[in-house]
Write a protein that holds these residues in place. Structure first.
Motif, PDB file in Angstrom:
ATOM      1  N   ASN A  45      71.148 144.156 -69.263  1.00  0.00           N
ATOM      2  CA  ASN A  45      71.303 144.430 -67.832  1.00  0.00           C
ATOM      3  C   ASN A  45      71.254 145.920 -67.510  1.00  0.00           C
ATOM      4  O   ASN A  45      70.758 146.306 -66.452  1.00  0.00           O
ATOM      5  N   HIS A  46      71.781 146.752 -68.401  1.00  0.00           N
ATOM      6  CA  HIS A  46      71.844 148.191 -68.133  1.00  0.00           C
ATOM      7  C   HIS A  46      70.650 148.971 -68.694  1.00  0.00           C
ATOM      8  O   HIS A  46      70.306 150.028 -68.145  1.00  0.00           O
ATOM      9  N   PHE A  47      70.034 148.467 -69.767  1.00  0.00           N
ATOM     10  CA  PHE A  47      69.010 149.255 -70.449  1.00  0.00           C
ATOM     11  C   PHE A  47      67.743 148.490 -70.798  1.00  0.00           C
ATOM     12  O   PHE A  47      66.818 149.069 -71.366  1.00  0.00           O
ATOM     13  N   GLY A  48      67.678 147.191 -70.515  1.00  0.00           N
ATOM     14  CA  GLY A  48      66.454 146.427 -70.727  1.00  0.00           C
ATOM     15  C   GLY A  48      66.433 145.601 -72.003  1.00  0.00           C
ATOM     16  O   GLY A  48      67.260 145.757 -72.896  1.00  0.00           O
ATOM     17  N   GLY A  49      65.440 144.725 -72.050  1.00  0.00           N
ATOM     18  CA  GLY A  49      65.317 143.773 -73.154  1.00  0.00           C
ATOM     19  C   GLY A  49      64.983 144.396 -74.494  1.00  0.00           C
ATOM     20  O   GLY A  49      65.411 143.887 -75.534  1.00  0.00           O
ATOM     21  N   GLY A  50      64.200 145.477 -74.499  1.00  0.00           N
ATOM     22  CA  GLY A  50      63.855 146.123 -75.770  1.00  0.00           C
ATOM     23  C   GLY A  50      65.079 146.627 -76.498  1.00  0.00           C
ATOM     24  O   GLY A  50      65.254 146.377 -77.693  1.00  0.00           O
ATOM     25  N   TRP A  51      65.933 147.321 -75.763  1.00  0.00           N
ATOM     26  CA  TRP A  51      67.155 147.842 -76.383  1.00  0.00           C
ATOM     27  C   TRP A  51      68.106 146.708 -76.754  1.00  0.00           C
ATOM     28  O   TRP A  51      68.791 146.761 -77.764  1.00  0.00           O
ATOM     29  N   ALA A  52      68.142 145.658 -75.937  1.00  0.00           N
ATOM     30  CA  ALA A  52      68.993 144.508 -76.257  1.00  0.00           C
ATOM     31  C   ALA A  52      68.525 143.851 -77.555  1.00  0.00           C
ATOM     32  O   ALA A  52      69.342 143.431 -78.376  1.00  0.00           O
ATOM     33  N   GLY A  53      67.207 143.767 -77.753  1.00  0.00           N
ATOM     34  CA  GLY A  53      66.672 143.196 -78.987  1.00  0.00           C
ATOM     35  C   GLY A  53      67.060 144.009 -80.206  1.00  0.00           C
ATOM     36  O   GLY A  53      67.448 143.461 -81.246  1.00  0.00           O
ATOM     37  N   GLU A  54      66.972 145.329 -80.090  1.00  0.00           N
ATOM     38  CA  GLU A  54      67.373 146.184 -81.206  1.00  0.00           C
ATOM     39  C   GLU A  54      68.875 146.035 -81.486  1.00  0.00           C
ATOM     40  O   GLU A  54      69.300 145.948 -82.641  1.00  0.00           O
ATOM     41  N   ALA A  55      69.663 145.994 -80.414  1.00  0.00           N
ATOM     42  CA  ALA A  55      71.116 145.857 -80.575  1.00  0.00           C
ATOM     43  C   ALA A  55      71.471 144.531 -81.229  1.00  0.00           C
ATOM     44  O   ALA A  55      72.405 144.465 -82.037  1.00  0.00           O
ATOM     45  N   GLU A  56      70.737 143.486 -80.899  1.00  0.00           N
ATOM     46  CA  GLU A  56      71.011 142.184 -81.519  1.00  0.00           C
ATOM     47  C   GLU A  56      70.756 142.246 -83.020  1.00  0.00           C
ATOM     48  O   GLU A  56      71.529 141.696 -83.811  1.00  0.00           O
ATOM     49  N   ASN A  57      69.696 142.943 -83.440  1.00  0.00           N
ATOM     50  CA  ASN A  57      69.453 143.131 -84.874  1.00  0.00           C
ATOM     51  C   ASN A  57      70.627 143.855 -85.522  1.00  0.00           C
ATOM     52  O   ASN A  57      71.074 143.479 -86.606  1.00  0.00           O
TER      53      ASN A  57
END
Length: 159
Positions: A45-57
């Motif tokens: 929500n704050h930084f986008g799906g790309g960063w969320a994907g990296e964070a999930e890893n």
């Protein structure tokens, strides 16, 4: 944005940053399993799906390669920032972000130093900050130096 290199054996102490935040009701810590969806959703929500994907890893490696900043507000915990490492490539710091209205309080510096210290404790001698946006911030907080010729780096050709 260039990559940057950090000497993990010459990090400044994180304690002054963390202690300052504790006085403001903000804790820097690793998230636990039940927080997965809330953490990843907040990042998306704050930084986008790309960063969320990296964070999930980073969330699902062991130990977690993710730190969060949590503020106590009226007895409730509220996430206000995050920092990852080993999310896209081993030895890489990032992504990292702080909620826009919470910037300038030292949250980003505390998250950065917590993650870099964890990398050092896991045996890394150096860390790469991939696609570093605020170069001056990284130079000031942890002595990072620009890696010449590193653009576009590991993120070239992404979807």
């Amino acid at each position: 944005m260039p990559d940057m290199l950090v000497k993990l054996y010459q990090l400044p102490p994180k304690a002054p940053f963390v202690e300052k935040l504790q006085k403001q009701g903000i804790a820097i810590r690793r998230p636990i399993g039940p927080e997965n969806y809330a953490v990843i959703e907040w990042i998306a929500n704050h930084f986008g799906g790309g960063w969320a994907g990296e964070a999930e890893n980073a969330f699902f490696r062991s130990p977690k390669g993710l730190f969060i900043a949590v503020e106590q507000v009226d007895g409730h915990s509220k996430m206000v920032g995050f920092a990852c490492y080993d999310a896209t490539a081993k030895g890489f710091f990032g992504p990292t972000g702080v909620q826009q209205d919470k910037r300038g309080r030292g949250i980003g510096a505390a998250l950065l130093l917590a993650a870099l210290e964890a990398m050092r404790e896991e045996g890394y001698g150096y860390a790469v900050i991939g696609g570093a946006g605020p170069v001056d911030f990284y130079q000031k907080v942890c002595g990072a130096t620009v890696i010449e010729g590193s653009e576009p780096g590991i993120y070239a050709g992404m979807l």
